[in-house]
Design an enzyme around this catalytic site. Structure first.
Site, PDB file in Angstrom:
ATOM      1  N   GLY A  26     -53.812  42.876  -4.071  1.00 51.90           N
ATOM      2  CA  GLY A  26     -54.742  41.758  -4.722  1.00 51.90           C
ATOM      3  C   GLY A  26     -54.147  41.521  -6.278  1.00 51.90           C
ATOM      4  CB  ILE A  63     -55.310  28.358   7.310  1.00 49.87           C
ATOM      5  CG1 ILE A  63     -54.872  29.354   5.843  1.00 49.87           C
ATOM      6  CG2 ILE A  63     -56.526  27.326   6.883  1.00 49.87           C
ATOM      7  CD1 ILE A  63     -55.942  30.173   5.695  1.00 49.87           C
ATOM      8  CG  ASN A 101     -49.194  30.942   1.087  1.00 51.58           C
ATOM      9  OD1 ASN A 101     -50.059  31.827   0.982  1.00 51.58           O
ATOM     10  ND2 ASN A 101     -48.282  30.968   1.929  1.00 51.58           N
ATOM     11  CG  HIS A 106     -43.336  32.957   1.862  1.00 46.58           C
ATOM     12  ND1 HIS A 106     -44.154  33.513   2.917  1.00 46.58           N
ATOM     13  CD2 HIS A 106     -42.102  33.214   2.072  1.00 46.58           C
ATOM     14  CE1 HIS A 106     -42.938  34.183   3.636  1.00 46.58           C
ATOM     15  NE2 HIS A 106     -42.023  34.145   3.200  1.00 46.58           N
TER      16      HIS A 106
HETATM   17  C1  GAR Z   1     -47.020  38.807  -2.646  1.00 50.80           C
HETATM   18  O1  GAR Z   1     -45.856  39.250  -2.859  1.00 50.80           O
HETATM   19  C2  GAR Z   1     -47.141  37.534  -1.966  1.00 50.80           C
HETATM   20  O2  GAR Z   1     -46.187  36.491  -2.371  1.00 50.80           O
HETATM   21  C3  GAR Z   1     -47.077  37.801  -0.476  1.00 50.80           C
HETATM   22  O3  GAR Z   1     -47.698  39.197  -0.459  1.00 50.80           O
HETATM   23  C4  GAR Z   1     -47.783  39.883  -1.742  1.00 50.80           C
HETATM   24  C5  GAR Z   1     -49.402  40.129  -1.878  1.00 50.80           C
HETATM   25  O4  GAR Z   1     -49.191  40.966  -3.203  1.00 50.80           O
HETATM   26  N1  GAR Z   1     -47.473  36.811   0.504  1.00 50.80           N
HETATM   27  C6  GAR Z   1     -46.964  36.787   1.760  1.00 50.80           C
HETATM   28  O5  GAR Z   1     -46.047  37.300   2.226  1.00 50.80           O
HETATM   29  C7  GAR Z   1     -47.614  35.405   2.534  1.00 50.80           C
HETATM   30  N2  GAR Z   1     -46.743  35.176   3.637  1.00 50.80           N
HETATM   31  P1  GAR Z   1     -50.540  41.065  -3.827  1.00 50.80           P
HETATM   32  O6  GAR Z   1     -51.504  41.713  -2.753  1.00 50.80           O
HETATM   33  O7  GAR Z   1     -50.542  42.267  -4.794  1.00 50.80           O
HETATM   34  O8  GAR Z   1     -51.067  39.856  -4.638  1.00 50.80           O
END
Ligand code: GAR
Length: 190
Positions: free
Chosen positions: A12, A89, A103, A105
């Site tokens: 998060g 989703i 989103n 990525h």
């Molecule tokens: C982030 O780096 C985001 O870009 C990635 O998960 C991480 C979450 O970090 N998202 C994906 O891989 C989506 N496919 P966080 O929970 O600390 O925000």
């Protein structure tokens, strides 16, 4: 004031950065709720510390139109931000929030996207393939995983001796720098 819901599945850090950004001053929007599908996720503590309600919604309920639309109506949500949300989703949500869901990525899509490519798997693949750069992509959400219309990309160098954890730290830095600002820009178009 536009109302934003953040969907998250893990630590998060992005959710926290976005909540804080919209608190700093009047930016025309606020984060009103965090939706999370994993009970053990760190995002609950972060949301609680900032006084934002965080709702646990298991996968089967994420896919339940009555339940999900009920939650989003309760908080009068105008816009959805996926910040480390690891589920697909459902179509009914896309239909309710057309061009109102984005989103982030952690790669330069279309590289390192698609099913199974998320979080640390992306950074491990980037290092294994000896990439010299990687980055972030912020995009609209569509019915195809990681294929919605791109909004913004930023890149960073990968050194030959970077570990996946080093790459992850660089990615989080980029996310912190850009994601809240891009959310603000896109929400201002509503
Ligand atoms: C982030 O780096 C985001 O870009 C990635 O998960 C991480 C979450 O970090 N998202 C994906 O891989 C989506 N496919 P966080 O929970 O600390 O925000």
């Amino acid at each position: 004031m536009k109302k934003i819901a953040i969907f998250a599945s893990g630590n998060g850090s992005n959710a926290e950065n976005i909540i804080r950004y919209f608190r700093e001053k009047d930016r025309g929007a606020e984060v009103v709720v965090v939706v999370c599908n994993r009970r053990e996720a760190g995002v609950y503590q972060r949301a609680e510390n900032l006084g934002v309600p965080a709702v646990y919604v298991p996968k089967k309920d994420i896919n339940d139109e009555e339940i999900m639309i009920g939650i989003l109506k309760e908080y009068k949500v105008d816009f959805i931000v996926l910040a480390g949300f690891m589920l697909m989703i459902p179509d009914f949500l896309l239909a309710h929030y057309p061009n109102k869901m984005i989103n982030i990525h952690p790669s330069l899509l279309p590289k390192y996207g698609g099913k199974g490519m998320y979080g640390h798997y992306v950074h491990e693949a980037v290092v294994a393939n000896k990439e010299s750069e990687t980055g972030i992509t912020i995009h609209y959400v569509s019915e195809k995983c990681d294929e919605g219309e791109p909004i913004f990309q930023a890149s960073t160098m990968v050194s030959p001796d970077d570990s996946p954890a080093d790459v992850e730290a660089k990615i989080h830095q980029l996310e912190k720098e850009h994601f809240p600002r891009i959310v603000e820009e896109v929400v201002s178009l509503l």
